[in-house]
Design a protein around this motif. Sequence first.
Motif, short mmCIF file in Angstrom:
data_model
loop_
_atom_site.label_atom_id
_atom_site.label_comp_id
_atom_site.label_asym_id
_atom_site.label_seq_id
_atom_site.Cartn_x
_atom_site.Cartn_y
_atom_site.Cartn_z
N PRO A 32 0.30 -1.00 -0.12
CA PRO A 32 -0.25 0.07 -0.06
C PRO A 32 0.47 1.25 0.44
CG PRO A 32 0.33 -1.16 2.58
CD PRO A 32 0.83 -1.81 0.82
N TRP A 52 -3.30 4.74 -0.77
CA TRP A 52 -3.98 3.75 -0.10
C TRP A 52 -4.36 4.46 1.18
CZ3 TRP A 52 -5.09 -0.17 2.72
CH2 TRP A 52 -6.36 -0.97 2.45
N ARG A 64 -5.93 0.80 -6.11
CA ARG A 64 -6.70 2.23 -6.44
C ARG A 64 -7.50 2.09 -7.08
NH1 ARG A 64 -3.29 6.70 -5.98
NH2 ARG A 64 -1.90 5.52 -6.83
N VAL A 86 -10.25 1.52 -2.86
CA VAL A 86 -9.23 1.18 -2.91
C VAL A 86 -9.55 0.02 -2.33
CG1 VAL A 86 -7.29 2.48 -2.09
CG2 VAL A 86 -9.33 1.45 -0.25
#
Length: 340
Positions: free
Chosen positions: A216, A220, A250, A260
């Motif tokens: 991530p 995100w 995303r 997300v």
Amino acid sequence: MDAVEGAAGLAHVLREHELVVGARVVLRHRLPDGSASDALGELVAADDASLVVATRRGEVRVRRGDVLAGKAVPPPPRRRGAPHEAVSTDQLEAVVAEHWRPDERVDLGGWRLRAAGGFTGRANSALAIGSPGVPLHDAVAAVEDFYRRRGLPPRVAVPHAAHVDPDEPALARELAARGWAVDTPTLVMTAALAALPGAAGVPLPAGCSVATAPEPDAAWLERYHYRGTTAVPPAGRRVLVSADAQVFVRVLDGGETVAVARGSASPGWVGLTAVEVAPSHRRRGLARRLLAEVADWGRARGAVSAFLQVAAANTGARALYGAAGFSVHHAYHYRVQHHG
């Protein structure tokens, strides 16, 4: 016993590390007349003198000196149908647990005591599957001690059939009698991955695009708000990348991240978690596109089944996932001990 689990399948040594109370085991042991027999079932007790196996014909006590070989074996399928339907509740809970691993895990028989700094119930609860290997009163006391030592509220995840009242399981009744409160009734839904839509069949609104990454990034994490939190703590970041593999999806509108989701993988399975769509972009098909992206990722990795968890009260999400091809497999809820 099953043919595949007969003498030919037994190790020639006793695998002590596999013989954990609460596990399903097979023990080949010597009988008084010198012949041998197999005991297949749950290991319910073990000490220096003997092992006790709960078989379909009742409990069998085997002297350790009579054990010729033994090992843990997989539980049998308890349902018929495709893999995502045939898997039992305990089996699926064990699969799901590997997609959201805590910082710390201590096993109590078949139970898993998990802690991760308080980030999410899944990573900070005792997953009650199988037998704890001790009387229920002692198991609950061990759970209380585990979480109090870590400054966390004692919490137990209680899986059960979807049609069963949350107060029906014996563990739930025990905890209710102790004043533990029900928290977050949840449904676990599964699907055949081949039946889920792919990204090619779920177009994006004009001006939107998709980005994916194995970890991530800041954008995100900024969009993901677990239960209203504004920032994911370090423990949360570790949990998010704790599966065998994961993908972070995303949806961008221009340069802004507006939706997300996280996909995770284990042998045969893909999981969908952490789905969030900005309020300004809801009802535009973005959640369906997130699901499709994760499904494509899972298919590319050879997975055949998918799961997700959704709050029982979230009727909108349940309808979305049902329309996409998911059906309810089982339910669970937490029991939480609140200090008075």
